[in-house]
Motif scaffolding. Sequence first.
Motif, PDB file in Angstrom:
ATOM      1  N   THR A  12       0.812  -1.205   0.000  1.00 20.74           N
ATOM      2  CA  THR A  12       0.000   0.000   0.000  1.00 20.74           C
ATOM      3  C   THR A  12       0.856   1.270   0.000  1.00 20.74           C
ATOM      4  O   THR A  12       1.815   1.362   0.766  1.00 20.74           O
ATOM      5  CB  THR A  12      -0.883  -0.011   1.267  1.00 20.74           C
ATOM      6  N   LYS A  16       3.156   2.564  -6.557  1.00 21.47           N
ATOM      7  CA  LYS A  16       2.936   1.695  -7.724  1.00 21.47           C
ATOM      8  C   LYS A  16       2.170   2.402  -8.831  1.00 21.47           C
ATOM      9  O   LYS A  16       2.528   2.324  -9.995  1.00 21.47           O
ATOM     10  CB  LYS A  16       2.080   0.463  -7.372  1.00 21.47           C
ATOM     11  N   SER A  34      -5.157  -2.461 -10.902  1.00 21.07           N
ATOM     12  CA  SER A  34      -6.017  -3.561 -10.443  1.00 21.07           C
ATOM     13  C   SER A  34      -6.646  -3.279  -9.087  1.00 21.07           C
ATOM     14  O   SER A  34      -7.742  -3.769  -8.792  1.00 21.07           O
ATOM     15  CB  SER A  34      -5.234  -4.877 -10.408  1.00 21.07           C
ATOM     16  N   ALA A  36      -8.106  -0.693  -8.236  1.00 21.73           N
ATOM     17  CA  ALA A  36      -9.384  -0.011  -8.466  1.00 21.73           C
ATOM     18  C   ALA A  36     -10.532  -1.016  -8.598  1.00 21.73           C
ATOM     19  O   ALA A  36     -11.674  -0.731  -8.217  1.00 21.73           O
ATOM     20  CB  ALA A  36      -9.307   0.872  -9.715  1.00 21.73           C
ATOM     21  N   ARG A  39     -11.322  -2.096  -5.117  1.00 21.86           N
ATOM     22  CA  ARG A  39     -11.969  -0.959  -4.440  1.00 21.86           C
ATOM     23  C   ARG A  39     -13.417  -0.828  -4.905  1.00 21.86           C
ATOM     24  O   ARG A  39     -14.338  -0.632  -4.097  1.00 21.86           O
ATOM     25  CB  ARG A  39     -11.200   0.335  -4.739  1.00 21.86           C
ATOM     26  N   ARG A  86     -10.741   6.522  -4.059  1.00 21.37           N
ATOM     27  CA  ARG A  86      -9.449   6.881  -3.474  1.00 21.37           C
ATOM     28  C   ARG A  86      -9.479   6.978  -1.960  1.00 21.37           C
ATOM     29  O   ARG A  86      -8.438   7.069  -1.330  1.00 21.37           O
ATOM     30  CB  ARG A  86      -8.946   8.239  -4.020  1.00 21.37           C
ATOM     31  N   ALA A  94     -11.585  -2.717   0.220  1.00 15.12           N
ATOM     32  CA  ALA A  94     -10.961  -3.494  -0.859  1.00 15.12           C
ATOM     33  C   ALA A  94     -10.139  -4.633  -0.279  1.00 15.12           C
ATOM     34  O   ALA A  94     -10.220  -5.771  -0.750  1.00 15.12           O
ATOM     35  CB  ALA A  94     -10.079  -2.586  -1.715  1.00 15.12           C
ATOM     36  N   ARG A 104     -11.492 -12.990  -6.221  1.00 11.68           N
ATOM     37  CA  ARG A 104     -10.322 -12.855  -7.093  1.00 11.68           C
ATOM     38  C   ARG A 104     -10.580 -13.562  -8.426  1.00 11.68           C
ATOM     39  O   ARG A 104     -10.201 -13.068  -9.488  1.00 11.68           O
ATOM     40  CB  ARG A 104      -9.064 -13.416  -6.410  1.00 11.68           C
ATOM     41  N   MET A 127       0.078  -9.073  -9.721  1.00 13.66           N
ATOM     42  CA  MET A 127       0.163  -8.993 -11.183  1.00 13.66           C
ATOM     43  C   MET A 127       1.232  -9.946 -11.715  1.00 13.66           C
ATOM     44  O   MET A 127       1.013 -10.636 -12.708  1.00 13.66           O
ATOM     45  CB  MET A 127       0.465  -7.547 -11.620  1.00 13.66           C
ATOM     46  N   ARG A 182      -2.914 -13.403   3.646  1.00 18.93           N
ATOM     47  CA  ARG A 182      -4.017 -14.193   3.087  1.00 18.93           C
ATOM     48  C   ARG A 182      -3.486 -15.367   2.271  1.00 18.93           C
ATOM     49  O   ARG A 182      -2.358 -15.322   1.769  1.00 18.93           O
ATOM     50  CB  ARG A 182      -4.920 -13.295   2.228  1.00 18.93           C
TER      51      ARG A 182
END
Length: 218
Positions: A12, A16, A34, A36, A39, A86, A94, A104, A127, A182
């Motif tokens: 976070t 990025k 991604s 977003a 979120r 944002r 998220a 996912r 990613m 996770r």
Amino acid sequence: EDIPVITIDGPTASGKGTLADEVARALGYWVLDSGALYRATGLAASRAGVDLDDGAAVAAVAAGLDLHFEDGRAFLDEEDISDALRQEATGLMASRVAVHLPVRAALHQLQLDFRRLPGLVADGRDMGTAIFPAAPLKVFLSASAATRAERRYKQLISKGIPANIEDLRADLEARDARDKGRSASPLQAAPDAFTLDNSAQTIEESRDLVLAWWQERG
Ligand code: C5P
């Protein structure tokens, strides 16, 4: 066919998004933010009164998302949700929905669809490990929690959004812990990723380093 992808993963507020935008601009590539998508899923689920801990219910929301991006703005059911996306609260939502494997899975194809010519720069947490494991260049960003909290603080203040640096740091550390801990696509560097600690770098320095790595790939 062979559409090049550069992946940029990291914790976070590691920068990025800004780095992805800069690299994409230099190369004329598309960008996938991604985060977003997670979120927007969290926001849509919470608005619909869905329990964010109910993976199947949230996955149904994710599968039915009517989301599109235009001129750097994000639209959910035609409503401009860019500002809501944002917010820190949305980031926390998220990270709660992102722990669920079915969520996912529901967002997987959507992310692959961003891969278009002449190329894509994709930023997120997985990613390089899960979505584009064959990407020819993978970057893993790291920066200290203190640096990241300070950056996020400046970012919010510059937009006129009130913020407290201690709260921000606590939020981002909580989010990092959830993202790393996770079982579904945890935040981790791909074995073949180049690690970039940008704590003491300007955005231009980071961008030029990534572009140099890209050039070396040939
Ligand atoms: O990058 P951003 O802060 O927008 O991401 C918000 C949250 O979405 C992250 O904390 C993470 O839990 C989740 N996320 C993810 N996988 C991605 C991108 C984001 O799990 N590829």
